[in-house]
Design an enzyme around this catalytic site. Structure first.
Site, PDB file in Angstrom:
ATOM      1  N   CYS A  40       0.945  -1.152  -0.299  1.00 18.47           N
ATOM      2  CA  CYS A  40       0.028  -0.189  -0.135  1.00 18.47           C
ATOM      3  C   CYS A  40       0.664   1.223  -0.085  1.00 18.47           C
ATOM      4  CB  CYS A  40      -0.953  -0.007   1.118  1.00 18.47           C
ATOM      5  SG  CYS A  40      -0.283  -0.209   2.601  1.00 18.47           S
TER       6      CYS A  40
ATOM      7  N   HIS B 160      -2.261   1.055   7.127  1.00 17.07           N
ATOM      8  CA  HIS B 160      -2.607   1.059   5.691  1.00 17.07           C
ATOM      9  C   HIS B 160      -2.168   2.492   5.499  1.00 17.07           C
ATOM     10  CE1 HIS B 160      -4.316   0.115   1.909  1.00 17.07           C
ATOM     11  NE2 HIS B 160      -5.295   0.917   2.088  1.00 17.07           N
TER      12      HIS B 160
ATOM     13  N   ASP C 155      -7.890   5.340  -2.934  1.00 20.25           N
ATOM     14  CA  ASP C 155      -7.094   4.422  -2.498  1.00 20.25           C
ATOM     15  C   ASP C 155      -6.502   3.359  -3.655  1.00 20.25           C
ATOM     16  OD1 ASP C 155      -5.900   2.331  -1.299  1.00 20.25           O
ATOM     17  OD2 ASP C 155      -7.474   1.647   0.010  1.00 20.25           O
TER      18      ASP C 155
END
Lengths: 307, 681
Positions: B431, B475, B491
């Site tokens: 991520c 995250h 995202d």
């Protein structure tokens, strides 16, 4: 049948031992409960007379042994003597081989001799020179002892006292009885004329009957309360042992039979309590008293009916 | 020669067992050479007891103690912090073992043990730690028992049995004290654990930061939603901080905001002076009718960082917290203790939709010169093709969807131009790689964008109805600013691995590791039963925290008002006395019950009833008197009663002492009743 036989026997005894009905009944109960009797009293109170009379009335073989401080076990039990002719040892039985043994002044002998009597009382047999010989049946020991504070006595240890079902004392006679005595009426005269009122079979039957006297739960509760109290009470150095409790039950049963009942009442328990418990209790301090006083403590503290 | 005091053996045994139990949980926080010290002390003490060695003389003891303190300072580098001070306490507890010259010394040692045993609660307040503390106190109490009953106790276990009983007896008192003792706050402050070496959130993001965190399943925070339902996983974005400054490799907070204390003070002063535009917008929005919102309580574990977590766009009710202009929350000091706060989030609020301030615009479009040229080229080419802002975002996400792999393995990037390397060569990452690359691309196209660090998803505990967010859920994602919609969450990880977002991290690695061995998720997998057990344990801990540990002055007040109707002193005293009375009454009842008289047997009942009747007339049987003797005594004084009493006793005796005859029994009882009724006293 049984009651009348007992009544008859007591009547006969009463002619010889004057004014001592309750002691006579206790002695009778003791024999019916197959127990040994210890009579503690001063000399000259009629202990020996009582023993004689009992033997005569019950029709038992009778031997009397006067205990002395130099007496040895063999004097009581018997010895083997070498027969030179036949080159063998012959056993000469001692006075103990009898049905009713009067051990007079038992506490004048040494512990060694006292304990020779012990096995005989407990097991109904004696061991001599490695051989066990049975004693005749029935076998009763009627021992008398002088009060322990008299000089020249070896007090019986607790273990030996415990072997006696009852310990009674005769006490001085009543004025009326003594009067008769002083007038010259010698009760011992009657001894010879006393007749056996029962046979050995009848005695055995009575003994069996005594053990079958009905004992209800309430009386058992009462006995257990008494015994438990004697164990918990701080004034005693030790309580009644299970053997003592058992003695109380069988003595009370026999007493009930003597009273002509086939069931046990708390009154019976109370009646035999002094005779059964006195010699089994020891005060934890001298101040707490002894003998009858101790038993009274137990009787008075325990409720007859309720826990 | 004087006699040397010897500690009773059983007490020594218990002392050593208790010491071991007390030391055990402290070991993970303290240097391991302390074990060696303990072993030496124990060996020495045992030899003293066996009569082999002498007790150490002062010549030995003083240098020993001093050298230990020096060793402590050397291994910690300092003395006045929590760990070294606990270690110092522990050392005294160990070394005292060499100096048991009287019973008083043993008592001192044992009392010290209670302190040392309590210190483990400074490191952890979980229910397991608490139960363990109780356990070690029981062992210490056993040593006390063994010391005082040395001559009586027959076995080692007897002391344990007694001490367990004492602990159990103390439970009601402890519960009472828990509710009633005034919560006066802390009388002194303990230097709290520094949290050194603990993995957690940091205020910058370089490739690899977060994948480190993903191995850690310790809780970050727990969320209790007001409606006991969790919003869908894809909406659970827990924002912590936003990072705007980029040096080509590393993302950080803008330089002027980097010192959190300073930033806090500045923001507080600003907001005290006048309300900011963005605050006003939010306030106005909140006052509208029917705007959707989510209410929840967040219980945060110590993070040793000053940021709080929340879902966009949130309002937090807590003192000592300011909101920043990116709608995040900053505390005046790091969260060093568990922190509970209430949040209301408005998911549909548009953040700064009208205009972005010049400063903000500058900060969020800034890119270091000369880095990552290929990325810039690509995005600029898109721009030249005439793509709008939205189209560029869509193109970037589509591009990620095509070739890229979401993976934990093999993600090292070139030091020179890491974004170029990631986008054109490696094309696999985590991520942080995706969010970083995405924001760089946006900025290359002059779209204001920033990286947001926080947690995504969480595990819903269906038994206790709360959401557990662990470190593994850490995250990073992006936020871009577009006119009219303001700051929007984008995202990129969702484009590459939508399952990660849909399922949550734990579920995702289950599936991903099953699908492929090469993405590095397999090592993060947990056995299902282990996960299950952790979940249970966490639920237990959560209840413990929310019911026991968070019972503070405020809760106590609520409790008093609810149960006692007020918090005046007399009420508390009355409650104390009432509960003490209650406990004593229960105890008394129990004692009475144990010794209660048994009901009299039925055969005895008629006689007892007669006794009662006689008693009312003033006749009392002596305990030693049998029924018959009693009756005769009365008859002697009152001859008119003799007949009836005699009859009565005869029948009662039949009932009591003759062989039981059930048929007759009822008749006798009847007869006795009639007799009793006819008795006139």
């Amino acid at each position: 049948m049984s009651h009348s036989v007992l009544q008859q026997s007591l009547e006969q005894l009463g002619k010889v031992v004057l004014g001592k009905e309750s002691q006579l009944k206790l002695a009778m109960a003791c024999l019916l409960a197959k127990g040994h009797l210890l009579i503690e009293d001063l000399p000259g109170m009629g202990k020996t007379t009582l023993a004689h009379a009992l033997a005569a009335v019950l029709g038992l073989q009778y031997q009397r042994v006067q205990f002395t401080s130099d007496m040895l076990p063999a004097d009581l039990l018997g010895v083997s003597v070498f027969d030179a002719q036949n080159s063998r040892f012959d056993f000469h039985p001692g006075p103990i081989f009898t049905q009713l043994l009067l051990a007079d002044e038992i506490n004048r002998s040494t512990p060694k001799t006292q304990s020779a009597l012990l096995e005989a009382m407990e097991e109904g047999q004696v061991s001599i020179e490695g051989e066990t010989r049975p004693l005749p049946k029935p076998f009763f020991v009627l021992a008398t002892q002088n009060p322990v504070h008299q000089s020249g006595t070896f007090p019986l240890p607790e273990s030996q006292l415990d072997r006696f079902l009852m310990r009674i004392s005769l006490g001085y006679p009543s004025a009326a009885a003594e009067r008769l005595l002083l007038k010259g009426v010698n009760p011992r005269e009657f001894l010879k004329s006393l007749q056996a009122t029962m046979s050995l079979e009848q005695l055995a039957e009575l003994q069996a009957k005594a053990s079958e006297v009905h004992i209800s739960d309430h009386v058992l509760d009462y006995i257990q309360r008494l015994v438990q109290f004697s164990r918990d009470y701080e004034g005693f150095s030790y309580g009644i042992s299970p053997r003592g409790a058992l003695a109380l039950v069988s003595a009370a049963k026999a007493w009930a039979l003597v009273e002509g009942r086939e069931h046990l009442l708390p009154e019976d328990v109370q009646a035999v309590m002094p005779a059964v418990m006195e010699h089994r209790l020891r005060a934890s301090s001298h101040a707490a008293g002894q003998g009858q006083a101790l038993v009274d403590v137990v009787i008075n503290a325990v409720d007859v009916l309720q826990g | 020669m004087s006699l040397v005091y010897q500690i009773p053996r059983k007490a020594l045994w218990w002392l050593l067992i208790a010491q071991a139990a007390v030391i055990l949980p402290l070991l993970q926080h303290l240097p391991s050479w302390l074990i060696l010290v303990w072993t030496v002390c124990v060996a020495w003490r045992v030899q003293i007891v066996r009569g082999v060695y002498d007790a150490p003389k002062a010549m030995v003891k003083v240098p020993l103690a001093l050298s230990m303190v020096v060793a402590l300072i050397m291994s910690f580098g300092k003395l006045f912090a929590l760990e070294p001070l606990v270690a110092l306490l522990l050392l005294t507890f160990l070394l005292k073992l060499l100096e048991l010259q009287s019973q008083r010394d043993v008592l001192l040692l044992l009392l010290l043990g209670f302190f040392v045993g309590s210190t483990q609660l400074l490191f952890s307040t979980s229910i397991l730690a608490f139960l363990y503390a109780v356990f070690s106190f029981t062992l210490l109490l056993s040593a006390f028992m063994a010391l005082h009953t040395a001559t009586e106790s027959k076995s080692l276990w007897q002391s344990l049995k007694k001490s367990s009983l004492i602990i159990l007896q103390a439970v009601p008192l402890a519960v009472l004290m828990f509710f009633i003792m005034p919560r006066i706050g802390s009388l002194w402050t303990v230097p709290l654990s520094s949290g050194a070496g603990k993995t957690g959130f940091s205020d910058s993001m370089a490739p690899g930061n977060i994948s480190q965190l993903n191995k850690d399943y310790s809780p970050a925070f727990r969320v209790d939603f007001a409606d006991k339902k969790s919003p869908p996983q894809r909406e659970l974005y827990w924002r912590g901080i936003s990072l705007s400054a980029f040096d080509g490799r590393r993302w950080e907070i803008s330089p002027q905001d980097r010192d959190p204390r300073h930033r806090y003070r500045r923001l507080r002063q600003q907001q005290q002076r006048f309300t900011q535009q963005w605050q006003e917008d939010f306030t106005n929005y909140r006052q509208q009718q029917g705007v959707p919102y989510v209410d929840y309580e967040l219980m945060m574990e110590p993070s040793f960082q000053p940021w709080l977590f929340s879902m966009a766009t949130a309002q937090v009710a807590l003192k000592d917290v300011v909101s920043t202009n990116d709608y995040l929350f900053l505390r005046d000091s790091p969260v060093a203790q568990r922190l509970l706060y209430r949040v209301r989030s408005y998911p549909q609020f548009l953040r700064e939709p009208e205009d972005l301030s010049r400063g903000q615009n500058f900060v969020n479009t800034q890119l270091p010169r000369g880095f990552n040229p290929r990325t810039r080229e690509l995005v600029e080419s898109w721009r030249q093709e005439g793509s709008s802002d939205r189209q560029i975002i869509a193109r970037a996400l589509r591009w990620f969807q095509g070739e890229f792999t979401y993976s934990l393995q093999d993600t090292s990037l070139a030091a020179e131009n890491p974004v170029d390397d990631f986008l054109f060569n490696r094309q696999r990452g985590y991520c942080e790689h995706f969010s970083s690359a995405f924001v760089v691309m946006m900025r290359a196209a002059d779209i204001p964008a920033r990286v947001v660090l926080g947690y995504q998803g969480g595990q819903w505990n269906d038994d206790e109805k709360y959401l557990l967010v662990t470190q593994a859920d850490a995250h990073a994602w992006a936020e871009v600013w577009l006119p009219d919609t303001g700051w929007q969450r984008v995202d990129p990880t969702n484009a590459v691995a939508p399952e990660r977002i849909e399922l949550g991290f734990r579920e995702y690695i289950e599936q991903a590791s099953a699908a492929s061995e090469t993405n590095g998720f397999a090592e993060l997998r947990q056995a299902p039963w282990l996960a299950q057990m952790q979940m249970r344990l966490d639920a237990l801990n959560y209840s413990w925290q929310s019911w026991v540990l968070s019972y503070d002055q405020e809760q106590q007040l609520i409790f008093f008002q609810k149960v006692l109707g007020g918090d005046e002193h007399w009420r508390i005293v009355a409650a104390l006395m009432a509960s003490a009375t209650l406990v004593l009454a229960i105890l008394g009842l129990w004692l009475w019950w144990r010794a209660r008289p048994l009901p009299p047997p039925p055969e005895l009942l008629p006689w007892l009833q007669l006794e009662q009747k006689l008693q009312r007339a003033g006749w009392q049987r002596n305990p030693a008197e049998t029924a018959q003797q009693f009756a005769e005594r009365i008859a002697a004084e009152k001859p008119e009663l003799a007949g009836i009493l005699k009859r009565y006793t005869q029948l009662a005796y039949k009932l009591l002492y003759l062989p039981a005859n059930t048929e007759q029994q009822d008749a006798i009882v009847q007869q006795l009743r009639r007799l009793r009724n006819s008795l006139r006293l």
